[in-house]
Design a protein around this motif. Structure first.
Motif, short mmCIF file in Angstrom:
data_model
loop_
_atom_site.label_atom_id
_atom_site.label_comp_id
_atom_site.label_asym_id
_atom_site.label_seq_id
_atom_site.Cartn_x
_atom_site.Cartn_y
_atom_site.Cartn_z
N THR A 221 78.95 48.82 27.07
CA THR A 221 79.27 49.16 25.68
C THR A 221 79.43 47.89 24.88
N THR B 158 75.89 50.00 16.16
CA THR B 158 76.35 51.37 15.90
C THR B 158 75.20 52.36 16.01
N TYR C 90 74.33 54.70 19.04
CA TYR C 90 74.84 56.06 19.19
C TYR C 90 74.01 56.99 18.31
N TYR D 81 75.05 58.32 14.84
CA TYR D 81 75.08 57.39 13.72
C TYR D 81 73.69 56.82 13.42
#
Length: 320
Positions: free
Chosen positions: A163, A266, A269, A272
């Motif tokens: 991550t 971002t 994901y 998004y």
């Protein structure tokens, strides 16, 4: 950077919620060294929960029940679940076993972090043994311990379920600017400000469309801390999660096209990624444009001039 855990702490509890706040008091070593802008890493004694950047720390006064060994008077004691006597002193020169500790009520300074805006959920991604090994002093039992940030970051970003933690850099940059750039929380007049936005736009998120009012925040298009007022045409209704990302600059509005610009990390994901390049769900007037441009300059133009590694605020707390 700090790692905080204290599995031997007896008789104390806090109304902590990992994704929003964490509490401690002046009995904890390093209690006063944690600051706004520090990264806070949270665990439950068994596994990693997540991390964020501290936006603010509220202090107060209170009392705490301090449990100690009835023989040596040290507080380094542990409650045992299956063995008797129930307690044991962990002090190297004592090791006394006993049924009940000595308890004394003392005055303390209380601390409570606010760190909701930049929260990254990492539940289960790093085990307790790994986290302890990533401390500067792996055998320390202090409630706030120094954590080797670069090693921890490398573990999270390259290990299983990798991550990106780039959002941490962005959050620290925002807070490092001081009060004038601090991420916005509730302020006086916020309820009326939100009510006026609901009346103007209805129950609609400017980024994602119609939403229940309960999940919509009144988001400022500027730093409220710097203005200390709710400016006319200075806000939009945003769903709570995209509001956090907007505060951090992970989502911004391109002032030329009035479309959404989502940062690459971002966009990893899907929820998004699909917002990138999308038009707003409502029309903005000319007064809004001024604030949109200010936000863009702060999070896109200025950030391009930041050299990696120059962001300050490197302390990290890992806490129960």
């Amino acid at each position: 950077m700090y790692l905080g855990e204290d599995p031997k702490r007896v008789g104390q509890g806090y109304d902590d919620h990992p994704s929003t706040h964490y509490s401690w008091n002046s009995r904890v070593p390093n209690s006063a060294t944690v600051q706004a802008g520090d990264t806070i890493v949270l665990w439950d004694g068994k596994t990693l929960l997540g991390l964020s950047v501290i936006e603010d720390i509220k202090t107060g006064t209170g009392t705490a029940d301090v449990s100690s060994c009835p023989k040596c008077g040290k507080a380094d004691i542990a409650e045992r679940k299956t063995m008797t006597p129930k307690y044991r002193c962990w002090t190297d020169t004592c090791k006394f076993e006993f049924e009940e500790p000595h308890v004394e009520t003392v005055d303390v300074t209380t601390y409570r972090s606010q760190h909701e805006a930049g929260w990254i959920d990492l539940r289960g991604q790093v085990t307790a043994p790994e986290l302890r090994a990533l401390c500067e002093q792996p055998k320390s039992q202090n409630a706030l311990r120094r954590l080797r940030w670069e090693d921890f970051r490398n573990r999270v970003e390259t290990g299983k379920n990798a991550t990106s933690l780039n959002i941490v850099d962005k959050a620290r940059k925002v807070i490092a600017g001081g009060h004038s750039e601090r991420m916005v929380r509730v302020r006086k007049g916020q309820a009326a400000f939100r009510a006026s936005l609901l009346e103007a736009f209805g129950e609609t998120c400017a980024f994602t469309g119609p939403m229940p009012a309960s999940v919509l925040d009144a988001a400022h298009l500027y730093s409220y801390a710097a203005k200390a007022e709710h400016a006319e045409a200075g806000g939009l209704l945003l769903r709570k999660d995209v509001h956090r990302l907007f505060d951090l600059g992970q989502i911004a509005i391109d002032p030329k096209t009035l479309t959404l610009d989502v940062t690459p990390e971002t966009r990893a994901y899907p929820v998004y990624d699909k917002l990138h390049g999308q038009a707003l769900t409502m029309a903005l007037d000319k007064k809004h444009h001024k604030w949109v441009k200010e936000h863009w300059v702060m999070h896109r133009v200025q950030s391009q001039a930041i050299i990696p590694g120059q962001v300050t605020g490197t302390q990290t707390a890992l806490t129960v």
